[in-house]
Scaffold this active site. Structure first.
Site, PDB file in Angstrom:
ATOM      1  N   SER A 236       0.817  -1.216   0.000  1.00  0.00           N
ATOM      2  CA  SER A 236       0.000   0.000   0.000  1.00  0.00           C
ATOM      3  C   SER A 236       0.854   1.271   0.000  1.00  0.00           C
ATOM      4  O   SER A 236       1.702   1.458   0.876  1.00  0.00           O
ATOM      5  CB  SER A 236      -0.894  -0.018   1.240  1.00  0.00           C
ATOM      6  OG  SER A 236      -1.484   1.249   1.412  1.00  0.00           O
ATOM      7  N   ASN A 237       0.593   2.125  -0.978  1.00  0.00           N
ATOM      8  CA  ASN A 237       1.232   3.446  -0.986  1.00  0.00           C
ATOM      9  C   ASN A 237       0.639   4.327   0.100  1.00  0.00           C
ATOM     10  O   ASN A 237       1.317   5.147   0.703  1.00  0.00           O
ATOM     11  CB  ASN A 237       1.034   4.120  -2.348  1.00  0.00           C
ATOM     12  CG  ASN A 237       1.630   3.298  -3.476  1.00  0.00           C
ATOM     13  OD1 ASN A 237       2.809   2.981  -3.447  1.00  0.00           O
ATOM     14  ND2 ASN A 237       0.810   2.930  -4.450  1.00  0.00           N
TER      15      ASN A 237
END
Ligand code: PLP
Length: 341
Positions: A79-80
């Site tokens: 996840s960014n």
């Protein structure tokens, strides 16, 4: 809507570098047959930029977020959003606990950065977010019982403040663009970036429409989520209420570029990653490459008209490349083996 006045009244904390640049790419424009501008949100700063930075600047400025000692959030292992929230939490002196869907992947890419930034990572083996939401809720209750205030940053920072932040991003684009944009294209996870761009377009009475290219969800799910998020944005900033209908009219979704699933690379995506690289821009395979593949197809189909002015919003995400085998990045391995879970 007097847009500048709206934003001046909303709380904000500085985390990134704004306005992010907008760049012209003449050779790519010529190749694609449109006037292409790229909004470089990948250069937003914090920790490797991306579309979460401006959302977090609004969301973490809420009084309940300021009062919290702990941030709770969630995402996939690459996840960014979790990476940016981890950086923001550290910067603001808060503990960050991230609930990640799946199991501990290779400690590479975003996961490596999360760990470096001191985020406490809890893996929840699940395919969807229901067990994760339950785990967050019980953590929140446990912290509260100890007298510790926590703030839940929703998946992808999708929220009224997050959408309002992207309406502001649209105003930025309209001020920066050397020609009035006809269309904006962006990758869609929760759809909140696309929804915010459309809200800004309607609020500023621009004719620009917005296409969200899905990285995961169906068009129906994105449309439903956008309705909910636009209502939340109007509740957060009531001046936007009159722009919600116009936002919906300007917004559309394209679910044809997901491929085998979220994070799974596609052939068109691998080509699009190379296309971006051919002008010195680094993208990722989960979001930006699929969005650019969508952009190229929409131009070929004539849905985006030749010679029109198109803004591609580069939403960041490149750190995931460092968690992928080179054969996947270069498109030399069967794509079904390329999922990041
Ligand atoms: C690189 C990148 N692009 C696009 C998105 C999608 O953003 P949104 O959830 O606002 O649709 C995300 C996050 O989910 C992302 O990390």
């Amino acid at each position: 809507v007097r847009t500048t006045a709206v934003f001046a009244d909303l709380p904000r904390i500085r985390l990134g570098h704004f306005p992010t640049p907008i760049e012209e790419f003449p050779t790519l424009s010529e190749r694609l047959g449109v006037n292409l501008l790229v909004k470089r949100e990948d250069l937003a700063g914090l920790a490797f930029g991306g579309n979460k930075v401006r959302k977090l600047e609004r969301l973490l400025a809420l009084p309940e977020a300021r009062a919290a000692d702990v941030l709770l959030t969630s995402g996939g292992p690459q996840s960014n959003h979790v990476r940016e929230t981890a950086a923001a939490g550290r910067r603001l002196g808060k503990r960050v606990i991230a609930f990640l869907r799946g199991s501990a992947d290779a400690r590479a890419g975003n996961l490596l950065v999360d760990e470096l930034l001191g985020a406490e990572l809890r893996f929840v083996p699940a395919d969807d977010y229901a067990p994760i939401d339950a785990a967050i809720e019980s953590e929140r209750a446990a912290l509260s019982a100890q007298g510790t205030e926590s703030f839940v940053v929703p998946l992808g920072a999708a929220s009224g403040p997050g959408v309002a932040a992207w309406a502001e991003g649209m105003i930025e684009v309209l001020e920066q663009a050397p020609q009035a944009p006809d269309c904006l294209v962006v990758a869609a996870g929760t759809g909140s970036t696309a929804a915010g761009l459309a809200l800004g377009s309607a609020a500023a009475r621009s004719a620009a429409r917005v296409v969200g290219i899905s990285a995961s969800w169906s068009e129906e799910r994105l449309a439903g989520e956008a309705r909910r998020l636009l209502a939340e944005a109007a509740a957060f900033a009531p001046a936007f209420e009159s722009a919600v209908v116009g936002a919906q009219e300007r917004l559309s979704w394209d679910g044809r570029f997901v491929g085998a699933g979220y994070t799974c690379p596609t052939r068109e995506g691998q080509d699009a990653l190379e296309l971006l690289a051919s002008v010195g821009v680094v993208g990722d395979l989960t979001y930006t490459a699929k969005a650019v593949a969508g952009l190229v197809t929409l131009i070929k189909e004539g849905v985006i008209e030749g010679d029109s002015t198109v803004v591609y919003v580069h939403s960041g995400g490149a750190p995931e490349l460092f968690a992928r085998p080179p054969e996947i990045v270069f498109g030399r391995q069967p794509i079904l083996e390329g999922s990041l879970r």
